[in-house]
Design an enzyme around this catalytic site. Structure first.
Site, PDB file in Angstrom:
ATOM      1  N   ASN A 142       9.035   2.825  -7.629  1.00 55.55           N
ATOM      2  CA  ASN A 142       8.811   2.761  -6.973  1.00 55.55           C
ATOM      3  C   ASN A 142       7.254   2.943  -7.571  1.00 55.55           C
ATOM      4  OD1 ASN A 142      10.942   2.356  -5.286  1.00 55.55           O
ATOM      5  ND2 ASN A 142      10.514   4.467  -5.012  1.00 55.55           N
ATOM      6  N   ARG A 143       7.003   2.731  -8.706  1.00 54.88           N
ATOM      7  CA  ARG A 143       5.246   3.907  -9.542  1.00 54.88           C
ATOM      8  C   ARG A 143       4.826   4.770  -9.289  1.00 54.88           C
ATOM      9  NH1 ARG A 143       6.487  -1.074 -10.615  1.00 54.88           N
ATOM     10  NH2 ARG A 143       5.408  -3.323 -10.717  1.00 54.88           N
ATOM     11  N   LEU A 144       5.795   5.405  -9.256  1.00 54.09           N
ATOM     12  CA  LEU A 144       5.778   6.634  -9.164  1.00 54.09           C
ATOM     13  C   LEU A 144       6.096   7.469 -10.701  1.00 54.09           C
ATOM     14  CD1 LEU A 144       6.806   8.455  -6.178  1.00 54.09           C
ATOM     15  CD2 LEU A 144       5.166   7.545  -6.100  1.00 54.09           C
TER      16      LEU A 144
END
Ligand SMILES: Cc1cc2nc3c(=O)[nH]c(=O)nc-3n(C[C@H](O)[C@H](O)[C@H](O)COP(=O)(O)O)c2cc1C
Length: 215
Positions: A193-195
């Site tokens: 999730n792009r984290l």
């Protein structure tokens, strides 16, 4: 022709592993060594390739790939033509950044610092370890200069091969190593999730301070 929508649609999730403050090495060179070892042992191609970004006195950044040839607990060594675009830039402005991207591991490492030339002896030692043709090519190529065509390069290469056919190719005076003395590191591990995880190290009074950055 490729459409921009096709390019824009290229994306993936990063899920391989994680990186956190409590498990990273206190010393960034150790952390680098662990990641580099994993990259090399995986047999990926060009594990030692890194993007080197420089900006000379014109303040215009340029980047290119070079190969890491050595590192120790001070910095990272690569070899090049001192009269090339990057060579001139680094002599005008020693501040530079290197970047490794290992997509197979969903990782990148960014290092910043200032370069210094390595000693003639170190350059000579590395130069002599290169294959004959690479040593000849270093002499044959006025790296980054405009040339009228490929033929000139190949003629020069053949001429120099003949000149040094005994195998004793001297170190060109315009060729050698730079060492980027590191003052900051950032280790990036892709996450879902792009984290992503980003752990940075900043050198202060000979101590490395560790912090997490927002992705
Ligand atoms: C995989 C790879 C490895 C390279 N390794 C080096 C290197 O170690 N030293 C070097 O001078 N150029 C290397 N090059 C070529 C540079 O990317 C660049 O084209 C050249 O050094 C001229 O750059 P400049 O005009 O910015 O000085 C490599 C290129 C690639 C793609």
């Amino acid at each position: 022709m490729i459409e921009n929508t096709e390019i824009a649609g290229l994306r993936r999730d990063y899920t391989l592993t994680e990186l956190n403050e409590s498990t990273v090495q206190e010393n960034p060179f150790k952390q680098f060594s662990i990641w580099m070892e994993e990259a090399v042992k995986s047999n990926m191609l060009d594990a030692s390739a890194m993007v080197l970004a420089t900006a000379g006195k014109d303040n215009i950044p340029t980047a290119r790939v070079v190969l890491l040839k050595a590192f120790d607990d001070e910095g990272f060594v690569f070899f090049t033509n001192y009269e090339s675009r990057k060579g001139k830039s680094l002599i005008e402005n020693p501040n530079a950044s290197i970047l490794f991207f290992w997509k197979e591991f969903e990782r990148q490492i960014r290092v910043t610092g200032a370069v210094k030339k390595v000693s003639k002896e170190e350059s000579k030692e590395y130069f002599n370890s290169r294959p004959f043709e690479s040593r000849i090519a270093a002499w044959a190529s006025e790296q980054s200069r405009i040339i009228p065509g490929r033929k000139l390069l190949e003629d020069k290469f053949d001429e120099l091969k003949e000149k040094y056919k005994d195998g004793n190719v001297p170190l060109p005076p315009f060729w050698g190593g730079f060492k980027l003395v590191a003052d900051s590191f950032e280790f990036w591990q892709g996450r879902e999730n792009r984290l992503h995880d980003r752990i940075c190290y900043l050198r202060e009074n000979n101590k490395w301070n560790i912090a997490r950055l927002a992705p």
